[in-house]
Enzyme design. Structure first.
Site, short mmCIF file in Angstrom:
data_model
loop_
_atom_site.label_atom_id
_atom_site.label_comp_id
_atom_site.label_asym_id
_atom_site.label_seq_id
_atom_site.Cartn_x
_atom_site.Cartn_y
_atom_site.Cartn_z
N ASP A 216 18.38 -24.32 32.38
CA ASP A 216 19.02 -24.11 31.09
C ASP A 216 20.03 -22.99 31.32
O ASP A 216 19.65 -21.83 31.43
CB ASP A 216 18.00 -23.71 30.03
CG ASP A 216 18.64 -23.46 28.68
OD1 ASP A 216 19.58 -24.19 28.32
OD2 ASP A 216 18.19 -22.53 27.97
N GLU B 189 21.48 -28.72 32.20
CA GLU B 189 22.01 -29.15 30.91
C GLU B 189 23.52 -28.97 30.91
O GLU B 189 24.03 -27.94 31.36
CB GLU B 189 21.38 -28.34 29.78
CG GLU B 189 21.65 -28.91 28.41
CD GLU B 189 20.82 -28.25 27.34
OE1 GLU B 189 19.95 -28.94 26.79
OE2 GLU B 189 21.03 -27.06 27.06
N ASP C 52 14.18 -20.30 26.81
CA ASP C 52 15.07 -20.78 27.87
C ASP C 52 14.28 -21.47 28.98
O ASP C 52 14.74 -22.45 29.56
CB ASP C 52 15.88 -19.61 28.45
CG ASP C 52 16.52 -18.77 27.37
OD1 ASP C 52 17.69 -19.02 27.04
OD2 ASP C 52 15.83 -17.89 26.82
#
EC number: 3.1.21.10
Length: 157
Positions: free
Chosen positions: A7, A67, A140
């Site tokens: 992330d 991501e 996260d």
């Protein structure tokens, strides 16, 4: 097959590592790489790079899932997150680790079955899918595990 999920962020970068063996997906570890606000950006990026390389060397992932950038209202934030993503892409590329990118919609859809799920729904599903005692903290790290899960269910291994 070992997968590291990321992330991306420059203040807090989440990571999560999963192991896929046939149809079984299991949790290996998760955590965050953090940097201080008062440190110049180039040093923050260098720190992220060094810590991420340490993770790659310690856990030897076969693939990296990250991501993709989504819409940011703050252009400066988007640029800095993009720079942190670049550091991850570089470290993975230098070690010939295949990299897969997923949109937030794809991650949410793979984890919850609903592409517009909220953060809490995703976190609860990560806990359930990986048979963890608690929701991974911080957020996260939970998000990074969700990204890794997304690749684990899509890839043939």
């Amino acid at each position: 097959m070992r997968i590291i999920g990321v992330d991306p962020g420059y203040g807090i970068l989440g990571y999560g590592i999963l192991e896929k063996n046939k149809n079984k997906i299991s949790h290996v570890t998760h955590g965050v790489i953090t940097t201080e606000k008062d440190v110049p950006m180039y040093k923050r990026l260098g720190y992220i790079y060094d810590r991420f390389v340490e993770l790659l060397e310690e856990y030897s992932p076969d693939a990296c899932a990250i991501e993709s950038l989504f819409f940011y209202k703050n252009v400066k934030t988007a640029i800095h997150v993009g720079e942190a993503r670049g550091v991850i892409l570089l470290a993975s590329s230098q070690r010939n680790i295949p990299l897969y990118e997923f949109t937030p919609y794809q991650v949410k859809n793979n984890v919850t079955g609903y592409g517009r799920a909220d953060k809490k729904q995703v976190q609860k599903m990560v806990k359930m899918l990986l048979n963890l005692n608690d929701i991974p903290k911080p957020d996260d790290a939970a998000d990074a595990l969700a990204v890794a899960w997304c690749l684990a269910v899509e890839i043939k291994a």
